[in-house]
Write an enzyme that holds these catalytic residues in place. Structure first.
Site, PDB file in Angstrom:
ATOM      1  N   ASN A 197      84.891 -51.898   2.038  1.00 12.47           N
ATOM      2  CA  ASN A 197      85.482 -50.575   1.779  1.00 12.47           C
ATOM      3  C   ASN A 197      86.514 -50.305   2.873  1.00 12.47           C
ATOM      4  O   ASN A 197      86.561 -51.039   3.867  1.00 12.47           O
ATOM      5  CB  ASN A 197      84.398 -49.492   1.700  1.00 12.47           C
ATOM      6  CG  ASN A 197      83.633 -49.366   2.996  1.00 12.47           C
ATOM      7  OD1 ASN A 197      84.211 -49.031   4.043  1.00 12.47           O
ATOM      8  ND2 ASN A 197      82.346 -49.653   2.955  1.00 12.47           N
ATOM      9  N   ASP A 246      78.960 -56.863   0.810  1.00  9.79           N
ATOM     10  CA  ASP A 246      79.400 -56.464   2.148  1.00  9.79           C
ATOM     11  C   ASP A 246      78.206 -56.451   3.117  1.00  9.79           C
ATOM     12  O   ASP A 246      78.251 -57.023   4.219  1.00  9.79           O
ATOM     13  CB  ASP A 246      80.032 -55.056   2.028  1.00  9.79           C
ATOM     14  CG  ASP A 246      80.860 -54.641   3.223  1.00  9.79           C
ATOM     15  OD1 ASP A 246      81.052 -55.472   4.131  1.00  9.79           O
ATOM     16  OD2 ASP A 246      81.318 -53.482   3.243  1.00  9.79           O
ATOM     17  N   SER A 256      84.780 -55.569  -6.759  1.00 11.82           N
ATOM     18  CA  SER A 256      84.784 -54.265  -7.468  1.00 11.82           C
ATOM     19  C   SER A 256      83.778 -54.134  -8.612  1.00 11.82           C
ATOM     20  O   SER A 256      83.685 -53.062  -9.214  1.00 11.82           O
ATOM     21  CB  SER A 256      86.179 -53.908  -8.024  1.00 11.82           C
ATOM     22  OG  SER A 256      87.002 -53.398  -7.002  1.00 11.82           O
ATOM     23  N   TYR A 315      81.554 -50.355  -7.124  1.00  9.87           N
ATOM     24  CA  TYR A 315      82.846 -49.791  -7.526  1.00  9.87           C
ATOM     25  C   TYR A 315      83.045 -49.740  -9.042  1.00  9.87           C
ATOM     26  O   TYR A 315      84.030 -49.174  -9.526  1.00  9.87           O
ATOM     27  CB  TYR A 315      84.007 -50.554  -6.860  1.00  9.87           C
ATOM     28  CG  TYR A 315      84.288 -50.131  -5.431  1.00  9.87           C
ATOM     29  CD1 TYR A 315      83.511 -49.164  -4.777  1.00  9.87           C
ATOM     30  CD2 TYR A 315      85.342 -50.686  -4.702  1.00  9.87           C
ATOM     31  CE1 TYR A 315      83.767 -48.778  -3.458  1.00  9.87           C
ATOM     32  CE2 TYR A 315      85.619 -50.297  -3.382  1.00  9.87           C
ATOM     33  CZ  TYR A 315      84.822 -49.346  -2.769  1.00  9.87           C
ATOM     34  OH  TYR A 315      85.091 -48.957  -1.482  1.00  9.87           O
TER      35      TYR A 315
HETATM   36  N1  APR Z   1      76.834 -63.057  -2.916  1.00 11.84           N
HETATM   37  C1  APR Z   1      77.713 -62.986  -3.950  1.00 11.84           C
HETATM   38  N2  APR Z   1      77.897 -61.869  -4.677  1.00 11.84           N
HETATM   39  C2  APR Z   1      77.135 -60.790  -4.356  1.00 11.84           C
HETATM   40  C3  APR Z   1      76.197 -60.788  -3.297  1.00 11.84           C
HETATM   41  C4  APR Z   1      76.062 -61.989  -2.561  1.00 11.84           C
HETATM   42  N3  APR Z   1      75.216 -62.102  -1.541  1.00 11.84           N
HETATM   43  N4  APR Z   1      75.623 -59.551  -3.252  1.00 11.84           N
HETATM   44  C5  APR Z   1      76.165 -58.814  -4.242  1.00 11.84           C
HETATM   45  N5  APR Z   1      77.064 -59.562  -4.921  1.00 11.84           N
HETATM   46  C6  APR Z   1      77.904 -59.221  -6.076  1.00 11.84           C
HETATM   47  C7  APR Z   1      77.477 -58.070  -6.934  1.00 11.84           C
HETATM   48  O1  APR Z   1      76.446 -58.464  -7.830  1.00 11.84           O
HETATM   49  C8  APR Z   1      78.765 -57.755  -7.673  1.00 11.84           C
HETATM   50  O2  APR Z   1      78.933 -58.637  -8.781  1.00 11.84           O
HETATM   51  O3  APR Z   1      79.188 -58.844  -5.617  1.00 11.84           O
HETATM   52  C9  APR Z   1      79.838 -58.104  -6.642  1.00 11.84           C
HETATM   53  C10 APR Z   1      80.528 -56.908  -6.023  1.00 11.84           C
HETATM   54  O4  APR Z   1      79.599 -55.862  -5.836  1.00 11.84           O
HETATM   55  P1  APR Z   1      79.575 -54.923  -4.552  1.00 11.84           P
HETATM   56  O5  APR Z   1      79.060 -55.670  -3.385  1.00 11.84           O
HETATM   57  O6  APR Z   1      78.876 -53.675  -4.929  1.00 11.84           O
HETATM   58  O7  APR Z   1      81.146 -54.643  -4.246  1.00 11.84           O
HETATM   59  P2  APR Z   1      82.188 -53.634  -4.943  1.00 11.84           P
HETATM   60  O8  APR Z   1      81.846 -53.308  -6.336  1.00 11.84           O
HETATM   61  O9  APR Z   1      83.545 -54.202  -4.634  1.00 11.84           O
HETATM   62  O10 APR Z   1      81.994 -52.292  -4.113  1.00 11.84           O
HETATM   63  C11 APR Z   1      82.416 -52.237  -2.784  1.00 11.84           C
HETATM   64  O11 APR Z   1      80.271 -51.579  -1.989  1.00 11.84           O
HETATM   65  O12 APR Z   1      78.856 -52.198  -0.334  1.00 11.84           O
HETATM   66  C12 APR Z   1      79.903 -51.487  -0.613  1.00 11.84           C
HETATM   67  O13 APR Z   1      81.081 -51.510   1.473  1.00 11.84           O
HETATM   68  C13 APR Z   1      81.169 -51.855   0.114  1.00 11.84           C
HETATM   69  O14 APR Z   1      81.814 -49.630  -0.301  1.00 11.84           O
HETATM   70  C14 APR Z   1      82.067 -50.975  -0.658  1.00 11.84           C
HETATM   71  C15 APR Z   1      81.613 -51.165  -2.084  1.00 11.84           C
END
Ligand code: APR
Length: 177
Positions: free
Chosen positions: A25, A35, A122, A126
């Site tokens: 983020n 993250d 995302s 997101y």
């Molecule tokens: N390895 C690979 N993919 C992962 C992992 C992992 N260890 N953990 C989660 N994911 C996947 C999720 O299943 C999803 O398909 O990563 C993808 C993105 O999800 P999010 O992590 O929620 O990211 P995003 O949708 O971009 O949202 C970003 O989430 O944690 C917060 O700080 C981050 O505020 C920001 C927001």
């Protein structure tokens, strides 16, 4: 040599590639999802590095990307990008997501890295629809690798099987070319 695009069902923190991408983020201070997993696995060095970037450059706007060390991760570096928050599709979400992927690819290439791994940016917190996001990811990576080709391998690391299947279907026609 034609660069490889791979789909992996798994955890991005364990990937042995030069650079992994974090779906961060704008604060770069960590969060949940991928993250949180990356920050936990990398250890406090990564938070310190992100703090320094914050102090030098301020927040990372959606579509932009920054690079840091990778702490305890097997990767050599982490590229932190900020995807768009899905708001229905009329707020330039597609363009911002494409920018995010392209800026990560450029940063990896500019730093001389050859192998990299992306999460499905995302598509978690997101809320970006998975199929639409995967289409942008595959299109942007494929175009980049065709036009400018310093990378040898790009992996889409999908945490769930549904996402992995979407990517596999999108990449199928490209196999055997
Ligand atoms: N390895 C690979 N993919 C992962 C992992 C992992 N260890 N953990 C989660 N994911 C996947 C999720 O299943 C999803 O398909 O990563 C993808 C993105 O999800 P999010 O992590 O929620 O990211 P995003 O949708 O971009 O949202 C970003 O989430 O944690 C917060 O700080 C981050 O505020 C920001 C927001």
């Amino acid at each position: 040599m034609k660069p490889q695009i791979e789909v992996i069902h798994g955890d991005i923190t364990t990937q042995h590639v030069d650079v992994i991408v974090n779906a961060a983020n704008p604060s770069l201070m960590g969060g949940g999802g991928v993250d949180g997993a990356i920050h936990r696995a990398a250890g406090p060095q990564l938070s310190e590095a992100c703090k320094m970037v914050r102090q030098q450059q301020g927040e990372c706007p959606p579509g932009h990307a920054v690079i840091t060390i990778a702490g305890n991760l097997p990767a050599k570096a982490v590229i932190h990008t900020v995807g768009p928050i899905w708001q229905g599709g009329e707020q330039h979400e597609a363009r911002i997501l494409e920018d995010a992927y392209r800026n990560c690819l450029r940063l990896a290439a500019d730093n001389g890295y050859k192998t990299m791994a992306f999460p499905a940016i995302s598509t978690g917190v997101y809320g970006y629809p998975k199929q639409a996001a995967a289409e942008i990811a595959v299109q942007t990576v494929s175009t980049f690798l065709t036009r400018y080709n310093p990378l040898e391998r790009v992996c889409f690391v999908c945490f769930d099987e549904e996402t992995a299947d979407i990517y596999r279907r999108l990449l199928e026609p490209q196999r055997g070319e």
